[in-house]
Write a protein that holds these residues in place. Sequence first.
Motif, short mmCIF file in Angstrom:
data_model
loop_
_atom_site.label_atom_id
_atom_site.label_comp_id
_atom_site.label_asym_id
_atom_site.label_seq_id
_atom_site.Cartn_x
_atom_site.Cartn_y
_atom_site.Cartn_z
N ASP A 82 0.81 -1.22 0.00
CA ASP A 82 0.00 0.00 0.00
C ASP A 82 0.85 1.27 0.00
O ASP A 82 0.32 2.36 0.21
CB ASP A 82 -0.93 0.00 1.23
CG ASP A 82 -1.89 -1.17 1.21
OD1 ASP A 82 -2.31 -1.57 0.10
OD2 ASP A 82 -2.21 -1.69 2.30
N ALA A 83 2.13 1.15 -0.24
CA ALA A 83 2.99 2.34 -0.26
C ALA A 83 2.67 3.21 -1.45
O ALA A 83 2.25 2.73 -2.52
CB ALA A 83 4.46 1.91 -0.31
N ASP A 84 2.82 4.54 -1.28
CA ASP A 84 2.57 5.45 -2.39
C ASP A 84 3.57 5.22 -3.52
O ASP A 84 3.21 5.28 -4.70
CB ASP A 84 2.67 6.91 -1.90
CG ASP A 84 1.57 7.23 -0.88
OD1 ASP A 84 0.38 7.08 -1.22
OD2 ASP A 84 1.92 7.59 0.25
N GLY A 93 23.26 0.43 -5.38
CA GLY A 93 23.29 1.84 -5.02
C GLY A 93 22.51 2.76 -5.93
O GLY A 93 22.60 3.97 -5.81
N ALA A 94 21.74 2.23 -6.84
CA ALA A 94 20.96 3.06 -7.77
C ALA A 94 19.50 2.62 -7.73
O ALA A 94 19.18 1.45 -7.47
CB ALA A 94 21.51 2.94 -9.18
N ILE A 95 18.59 3.56 -8.00
CA ILE A 95 17.17 3.25 -8.11
C ILE A 95 16.92 2.79 -9.55
O ILE A 95 17.02 3.58 -10.49
CB ILE A 95 16.30 4.47 -7.78
CG1 ILE A 95 16.54 4.90 -6.32
CG2 ILE A 95 14.83 4.14 -8.01
CD1 ILE A 95 15.81 6.17 -5.94
N VAL A 96 16.62 1.51 -9.68
CA VAL A 96 16.42 0.97 -11.03
C VAL A 96 14.95 1.00 -11.44
O VAL A 96 14.65 0.98 -12.65
CB VAL A 96 16.97 -0.47 -11.12
CG1 VAL A 96 18.48 -0.47 -10.93
CG2 VAL A 96 16.31 -1.39 -10.08
N GLU A 97 14.04 1.05 -10.47
CA GLU A 97 12.61 1.14 -10.78
C GLU A 97 11.92 1.88 -9.66
O GLU A 97 12.36 1.85 -8.50
CB GLU A 97 11.98 -0.27 -10.89
CG GLU A 97 12.35 -1.05 -12.13
CD GLU A 97 11.61 -2.38 -12.21
OE1 GLU A 97 11.32 -2.82 -13.32
OE2 GLU A 97 11.33 -2.98 -11.14
N GLN A 98 10.82 2.54 -10.00
CA GLN A 98 9.97 3.13 -8.99
C GLN A 98 8.56 3.22 -9.53
O GLN A 98 8.32 3.38 -10.72
CB GLN A 98 10.49 4.50 -8.56
CG GLN A 98 10.56 5.56 -9.65
CD GLN A 98 11.07 6.89 -9.09
OE1 GLN A 98 11.09 7.11 -7.90
NE2 GLN A 98 11.49 7.77 -9.97
N GLY A 99 7.59 3.10 -8.63
CA GLY A 99 6.19 3.11 -9.03
C GLY A 99 5.33 2.40 -7.99
O GLY A 99 5.81 2.04 -6.90
N GLY A 100 4.05 2.13 -8.32
CA GLY A 100 3.17 1.40 -7.42
C GLY A 100 3.37 -0.09 -7.55
O GLY A 100 4.03 -0.58 -8.48
#
Length: 639
Positions: free
Chosen positions: A595-597, A605-612
């Motif tokens: 349920d995280a936004d 050390g890197a953000i490879v994905e972000q989303g719901g």
Amino acid sequence: MSGPRMMMGGSAERSMDFKGSGKRLLRQLAPDGALLWTMLAAAVVSVGFSVAGPMVLGWATDRIFAGVVGRELPEGSTKEATIEGLRNEGDDGLADMLSGVGFTPGHGIDFTAVGQILLVALGLFLVSGALALVASRLSIKVINRSVFRMREEVQAKLSRLPLSYFDRAKRGEVLSRVTNDIDNIAQTLQQTMGQLINSLLTIVGVLAMMFWVSPLLALVALVTVPLSIFIAARVGKRSQPHFVQQWRSTGKLNAHIEEMYTGHALVKVFGRQKESAEEFAEQNEALYEAGFKAQFNSGAMQPLMFFVSNINYVLVAVVGGLRVASGTLSIGEVQAFIQYSRQFSMPLTQVASMANLVQSGVASAERVFELLDAEEQEPDAASAELPERPAGQVSLEKVSFRYDPDRPLIEDLSLSVEPGHTVAIVGPTGAGKTTLVNLLMRFYEVTGGRISLDGVDVARMSRDDLRSAIGMVLQDTWLFGGTIAENIAYGSAREVGRAEIEEAARAAHADRFIRTLPDGYDTVIDDEGSGVSAGEKQLITIARAFLSDPVILVLDEATSSVDTRTEVLIQKAMARLSHGRTSFVIAHRLSTIRDADVILVMENGAIVEQGGHDELLSAGGAYARLYSAQFAEAVAEVD
């Protein structure tokens, strides 16, 4: 060499800077300069009266001997006539000896004069003893105040050290420096400082009296001094490295004991008692060897110094006897000189015998100074800034970080989190999830880019202001020895009442189990939380976070080690705690992140994905792979 060994000062074989560390230790006494000068004045007068004593007793001896000689001679004659008669009889030796005696023929011992002289000597010794007591009390006061300040300096230093120091250091080693080494410094100063000052003053005073009585005998007494200095220097040079090794071995042994005691359950579970005992035996043997060598080498100094002292005594007695026979000195003067030779040799022996204590204390002092000289975290900005309206907006702009200058961990990471949003951070071990949170808290400083809170660079904020706005609930709960109420109240920087504590506990779903305990909120627990379960300890830490009322909440694997029922309680408590707050959640449990936004997937050390959650699953990328590997079975059980 790297790691704790390098940080703790290098190999054990390295010889310490005895002179430099000794001077620095003495500078710790400087703030009490007035007391030191008063103590020194009392010691000077005390030693002066003590040194005068043998000469006064020598006068009494001369009076007694003169009476014995005069009693055997016919009354009415004179000293000069008696001596002249002896020379005419060919007894020049006796005549020379009696020429140095103040006798009166026919007169016996003047007990009144002898009694008055002895009363003077008694008065001198009484005043000397009283002043020595005053000097001793002042010395103890100065030492205790200095050690008090040193403990304060160490405590303040520990609060200024970066987290990286404690990451590399063994806890038992740090504790050994803070406790054992400072206690050893205190013991060394208490046992040596007053005695050392007294011994040095005695040497100077006695030497002055010796030259006053007989320069020739004084020079004879000084013949053995170079030998004494040579012995002290040689023995000290041989024993000092062993004292350094002794206290290093003590620190290592304490570190091992602390680790084995803290993890005694794991040691038993994995059947490593034998290996633990063997390592303990090895460390204990190393400490024994170092301690034996240090004490044996330094302990050889005292018997050697006694031997030199006896040589000095024999030389003075022989030469002094010859001077009495020639009439150059009286028996009382030689008696006083023999006492002075003993008084002269004894302080030298005492100073030499204190060498092992001094060397041990300076070795401990260097270990404490190494801690005090450790590199500190960067100080807060001179003009600290604060957000005008703390809301919890967090921004990372091209952030870079590396623990090792040659091994990058986080490179060019950018992220923006809106106030009140919940951000879940997932990824494999070593991806940099916890490091990201440590950078936000300024446990570590970024090596590139910037992190801002509500538009203010966190590097421009004081650490206290920044951390007071952030509440943390970690996987490893930390409680201290005290009541449950005190543990919850620890989360607030201000004084809080029982009503606020109980309200925080109810919000964390901890109130119910607390009231079932024998003394409720006044139940005393130790630093390991004995008497409460892992989940209950976690609820207490959440109640602590509630009471701190943070703008930003960080939940780092907060439910990974509890049962399902307790996890539900913790999830409810964390949901209430995170409501309306910006939250960073590091977790592997599906119930925590679905349920995280925003879900951030980190790798290397890197953000490879972000989303719901659904969006990332449908993308079939890194999150989907993590989901398949870690969460598929959990979802099946829930469904």
